[in-house]
Design a protein around this motif. Sequence first.
Motif, short mmCIF file in Angstrom:
data_model
loop_
_atom_site.label_atom_id
_atom_site.label_comp_id
_atom_site.label_asym_id
_atom_site.label_seq_id
_atom_site.Cartn_x
_atom_site.Cartn_y
_atom_site.Cartn_z
N ILE A 248 10.09 35.79 -21.79
CA ILE A 248 10.34 35.26 -23.14
C ILE A 248 11.77 35.59 -23.58
N TYR A 249 12.22 36.77 -23.23
CA TYR A 249 13.58 37.22 -23.59
C TYR A 249 14.61 36.32 -22.92
N LYS A 250 14.46 36.14 -21.61
CA LYS A 250 15.40 35.31 -20.85
C LYS A 250 15.41 33.87 -21.37
N LYS A 251 14.23 33.32 -21.59
CA LYS A 251 14.11 31.93 -22.01
C LYS A 251 14.79 31.70 -23.36
N ASN A 252 14.69 32.70 -24.25
CA ASN A 252 15.22 32.52 -25.61
C ASN A 252 16.64 33.02 -25.80
N ASP A 253 17.19 33.64 -24.76
CA ASP A 253 18.60 34.01 -24.81
C ASP A 253 19.40 32.78 -24.43
N THR A 254 19.43 31.81 -25.36
CA THR A 254 19.95 30.47 -25.02
C THR A 254 21.45 30.47 -24.71
#
Lengths: 190, 190
Positions: free
Chosen positions: A100-106
């Motif tokens: 979730i962190y990686k996906k949302n670190d746009t």
Amino acid sequence: PCDDPVNAELDDETVSDDDVDAGFRGLFTKLAGDDMEISAVELRTIMNKIVAKRSDIKTDGFSLETCRIMVNLMDDSGNGKLGLGEFATLWKKVQRYLGIYKKNDTDDSGTMSTPEMRVAFKDAGFTLNNNIYQLLVARYSDPDMTIDFDNFVACLMRLEMMFKVFKTLDAHENGSIELDLNQWLNFAMI
Amino acid sequence: PCDDPVNAELDDETVSDDDVDAGFRGLFTKLAGDDMEISAVELRTIMNKIVAKRSDIKTDGFSLETCRIMVNLMDDSGNGKLGLGEFATLWKKVQRYLGIYKKNDTDDSGTMSTPEMRVAFKDAGFTLNNNIYQLLVARYSDPDMTIDFDNFVACLMRLEMMFKVFKTLDAHENGSIELDLNQWLNFAMI
């Protein structure tokens, strides 16, 4: 919008000792040492080793407090340490939060901005309101208002813990709980 | 004894801007910078400078979280920073806690053992029970079960905050408070 209702949809999927594959069992045996349990201090060492290897995730290291909350949240046996199944359950959760962190670190900055965090928390199952978001940013962000990985995990784990406590106390689902001073301190000082 | 009633006798003595002497005012002006207010980050720098000079007190440094709690506890104006009077009030409290810490470190180890801590907390005005003490030791002690100065201060400040919250919510002094989920999160996530 400040007082919008808050909610959490949390999947309580636990991994039993039997569900764990041989590879993970071997890793656990190596990490847990003679007592075959993982303490908060051991967990900190493990978490820090893992994040140290990744250049795409910023963190200044996991604090003992964060690791204690992780252990408390997973510690169904109540001995203050994590057995094989408990650790495997935690591991699954950390992997999920990492995704979730990686996906949302746009912007691939390695940290969460405040707007990125809001979407990430929604993805993690939490419906919060402005008041709570502001509180979380004030408590968990660095001086530049970004949230790094260890704080992101600390915040989610603590939130989950507090939702769990409320749900347990509100057994009849009245939507409100009553606490005397002793109970209040017992929960608020966790 | 686990469920013995808990209580706190806290002196709410605040220092007003006018009470502050010229020397302290000069120090504050230097520390606070252009905005004439002290933030949690600035407070951390100040606290760490002071304890670094003392060989009789062990600490691994104040965390930003501890400093945030200190600021929150003292921040009557609600702007997230400390003005002159607010900082002077905090200062007095830190000096008091330092005195209590020194006095109860009977073996001059620089840290508090669990029994030393119990007496120290009593001196600070808190009547707690076994459950709560165990919780505090689990959360605030180092792996060797001792409590160093920054954790001692963090623990006392958070305790004081939580007693204050309870007292505010229990305005009619019923001895119990009722919270919905939103209120619960607002206070438990502080």
